[in-house]
Scaffold this active site. Sequence first.
Site, PDB file in Angstrom:
ATOM      1  N   GLN A  20      47.185 -30.012   5.173  1.00 10.51           N
ATOM      2  CA  GLN A  20      46.138 -29.130   4.645  1.00 10.51           C
ATOM      3  C   GLN A  20      46.017 -29.213   3.128  1.00 10.51           C
ATOM      4  O   GLN A  20      45.466 -28.314   2.494  1.00 10.51           O
ATOM      5  CB  GLN A  20      46.407 -27.682   5.065  1.00 10.51           C
ATOM      6  CG  GLN A  20      46.359 -27.467   6.571  1.00 10.51           C
ATOM      7  CD  GLN A  20      46.487 -26.006   6.939  1.00 10.51           C
ATOM      8  OE1 GLN A  20      45.596 -25.190   6.683  1.00 10.51           O
ATOM      9  NE2 GLN A  20      47.603 -25.654   7.550  1.00 10.51           N
ATOM     10  N   ASP A  40      54.590 -20.194  -1.500  1.00 11.57           N
ATOM     11  CA  ASP A  40      53.516 -20.321  -0.507  1.00 11.57           C
ATOM     12  C   ASP A  40      52.624 -21.512  -0.859  1.00 11.57           C
ATOM     13  O   ASP A  40      52.523 -21.899  -2.026  1.00 11.57           O
ATOM     14  CB  ASP A  40      52.692 -19.029  -0.496  1.00 11.57           C
ATOM     15  CG  ASP A  40      51.754 -18.944   0.703  1.00 11.57           C
ATOM     16  OD1 ASP A  40      51.941 -19.718   1.663  1.00 11.57           O
ATOM     17  OD2 ASP A  40      50.849 -18.088   0.680  1.00 11.57           O
ATOM     18  N   GLU A  41      51.977 -22.100   0.146  1.00 13.69           N
ATOM     19  CA  GLU A  41      51.034 -23.214  -0.054  1.00 13.69           C
ATOM     20  C   GLU A  41      51.668 -24.325  -0.911  1.00 13.69           C
ATOM     21  O   GLU A  41      51.056 -24.830  -1.859  1.00 13.69           O
ATOM     22  CB  GLU A  41      49.736 -22.709  -0.718  1.00 13.69           C
ATOM     23  CG  GLU A  41      49.024 -21.611   0.040  1.00 13.69           C
ATOM     24  CD  GLU A  41      48.298 -22.105   1.278  1.00 13.69           C
ATOM     25  OE1 GLU A  41      48.451 -23.305   1.634  1.00 13.69           O
ATOM     26  OE2 GLU A  41      47.578 -21.314   1.916  1.00 13.69           O
ATOM     27  N   LYS A  65      52.388 -18.719   8.641  1.00 11.74           N
ATOM     28  CA  LYS A  65      53.236 -19.071   7.494  1.00 11.74           C
ATOM     29  C   LYS A  65      53.365 -17.906   6.509  1.00 11.74           C
ATOM     30  O   LYS A  65      54.442 -17.672   5.959  1.00 11.74           O
ATOM     31  CB  LYS A  65      52.710 -20.315   6.790  1.00 11.74           C
ATOM     32  CG  LYS A  65      51.359 -20.166   6.123  1.00 11.74           C
ATOM     33  CD  LYS A  65      50.947 -21.447   5.429  1.00 11.74           C
ATOM     34  CE  LYS A  65      49.589 -21.290   4.772  1.00 11.74           C
ATOM     35  NZ  LYS A  65      49.575 -20.222   3.760  1.00 11.74           N
ATOM     36  N   THR A  66      52.270 -17.176   6.270  1.00 13.22           N
ATOM     37  CA  THR A  66      52.349 -16.032   5.362  1.00 13.22           C
ATOM     38  C   THR A  66      53.242 -14.954   5.954  1.00 13.22           C
ATOM     39  O   THR A  66      54.012 -14.293   5.234  1.00 13.22           O
ATOM     40  CB  THR A  66      50.947 -15.473   5.074  1.00 13.22           C
ATOM     41  OG1 THR A  66      50.124 -16.510   4.554  1.00 13.22           O
ATOM     42  CG2 THR A  66      51.014 -14.337   4.063  1.00 13.22           C
ATOM     43  N   ARG A  77      39.831 -23.896  11.423  1.00 13.87           N
ATOM     44  CA  ARG A  77      39.366 -22.548  11.114  1.00 13.87           C
ATOM     45  C   ARG A  77      38.812 -21.872  12.367  1.00 13.87           C
ATOM     46  O   ARG A  77      38.632 -20.649  12.386  1.00 13.87           O
ATOM     47  CB  ARG A  77      38.255 -22.564  10.054  1.00 13.87           C
ATOM     48  CG  ARG A  77      38.569 -23.195   8.717  1.00 13.87           C
ATOM     49  CD  ARG A  77      39.813 -22.651   8.082  1.00 13.87           C
ATOM     50  NE  ARG A  77      40.956 -23.504   8.408  1.00 13.87           N
ATOM     51  CZ  ARG A  77      42.232 -23.153   8.244  1.00 13.87           C
ATOM     52  NH1 ARG A  77      42.526 -21.960   7.793  1.00 13.87           N
ATOM     53  NH2 ARG A  77      43.206 -23.980   8.556  1.00 13.87           N
TER      54      ARG A  77
END
Length: 726
Positions: free
Chosen positions: A247, A216-217, A32-33, A599
Amino acid sequence: MDILKSLNPQQIKAVKAPPGPVLVLAGPGSGKTRVLTHRAAYLIGERGLEPYHVMAVTFTNKAASEMGDRIAGLLGHQTHGLTLGTFHATCARILRIESDNLPVNSNYVIFDADDQVKVVRQVIKEQNLDDKRYRPQSVHAAISAAKNELYLPEDFPIQTYRDEVVARVYQQYQKVLLASNAFDFDDLLLWTAILLSDNDSIRDKYAHRYQFILVDEFQDTNMAQYSLLKHLASHHRNLFVVGDSDQSIYRWRGADYRNVRKFEEDFPDAEVILLEQNYRSTQNILDTAISIIDRNTQRTPKKLFTERGAGEKISIRETYDEREQAQFVVETIIQQLSKRKAAPSDFAVMYRTNAQSRLVEEAFLSANLPYKLVGAQRFYGRREVKDIIAYLRLVANPDDLFSLSRVINTPSRKIGTKTFAELITVAQKNEITPGNLLLNLAEENPPELESFTKAGGSRLTGFGRLLSTWRGVFETLPPVEIVEQILSDIDYRTYIEDGSDEGYDRWENVVELRRLASEYQTVGLLSFLEDVALVSDQDTLDSKLDVPTLLTLHAAKGLEFSQVMIIGLNEGILPHQRSFDEPEGMEEERRLFYVGITRAKDRLYLFHSLNRYTYGYFEPMEASRYYRDIPPELRAEDGLPQYSPPPRKSTQVVKSWKNIQRESPDTEKMESQYHPGQKIKHGKWGEGLVLNSVLQDDDEIVDIFFEGVGKKKLIASLADLKIIGP
């Protein structure tokens, strides 16, 4: 185009999306980044947009800095004029520019968290409110939540008398801030949202300037952030948000995953793009994560897939109790390190609450295996733990001035700096320590009392009597009873548990310390303090060292590790008992577990225990309900190395990592170094006689009798024994 050459088809679709609102639902590890930075570079480099017309916002300075470096790297030049930063930093810049329309000047200051609570405490005192009933931290948390929902003091929703009190404090709190030409963190968002909402010319100014806004996020935004984004995008409507509602794990600090759904409602023409290809984890890990998160409602289903293959099955391990669990975690890591199958930094141990780290830290220390702790202080370095240990040290040794200075006004006894300085001065005149002077003041009509003011002497006498009471019993009571008496006498729980999640976690750490003290029923306070000192004196590890990482599931967000171990998968821990009666809370617990699972790149280990050792007895524990959601074909119950821990009260059998590092791959089968009848010398207990020796787990376990101490079971590799006689 070079900017697109490293992207997959869905990522390219997102980067090249036409103007208009775009929602990118990006699964964990899906890049995504990368999409966000490439989108910015594409707009500037390929669409010819001036950087001045682009805004990109995220949640941390580190993320913003990395994003800027990536964009510059893709374009081959710096992007002067690009608005790039955190929400708070971006809002602060806008507020300084538009200060003529605000109740502060452009040189306003920003109060930090401590400043904010101090102001609330001051207001509570001025309004003659009971600060035990209206804890400053709790009241401030309510004010912060109100600001995140865009409520000014006059808009504060009132349903109870407590709400009325909080509204009054909020109103005065704001007056104090503004009189100081100051904002708090929440004000930066609140006043920017108000400014854009109430002032058409200012809103149009920024809405025309920012032709494209990248976020973002997005799942971590609150109401204030969502509102100001809508205002900024009100003209061009080019709002490009990247996030994953699965998330969203920060509800306790205002984040609202429902903003993802709200975005779709407010922008019905938005293009929705799914990023489902994962570049981090194996398919078995992804399928496990999906099996957990699919139980949640109000979410957009995603099918996570990878080209990395199925990988190892999920290792599940049941242990007798949490201490055995910690030992097994370390043993598993050491076995892989000894076989050169992994590097220390490949491993991460994750848990739900900070208090769970204590046993894990001790297991690492006992094995001489370095580690680093992320997102929290080491257990013994936490404020509340240090407070209680300081009390215990003062009880055991009244001459300890450092412990006295820490606790004499904690919780507040209105013994300020001036009174404490007078205590030290009078003690020096009487040629005794301040601690012993306090004990003297506890006696009937002490002559030293005349050296103090009436109020100061009364407060010092009160604390001296408490200290005298504790001193009178510490040699006869077990440590856990001394801890309980101190906690009760000073009402420490009311002081530390202030109604916030942080306060609850702090009290849990105190409970964990009390649980530790319960394991020292027969050896006394001094032995307890000695062991604690040995643990708490460990050097702080460099963050760049190649070592395993210990961290909470909340702190794990945005990180990745080759091998992840999640401990404490028991009902009441994960999911946490505070969420049992709250559907929203239970869904967030699933999201938290989902974040932890995803993770992991190569291997995932899940641990639970049958019992929990609480105040001297074992409390049965139930395995987490989440196990039932993981399909049998993904599980490997026997997938961990076999390990038989010693009986509970013996020294833990964990092989020293330092010894492993010294070994060569061709080490021959070891032989016993110690035999019954040998005389040895130990650094702490002196000379002793070997009673028995057993080889176990590539180490030697030795039973030794020490005069005045009794029988001890020691690990030869850790005990530093010296043979002094046959």
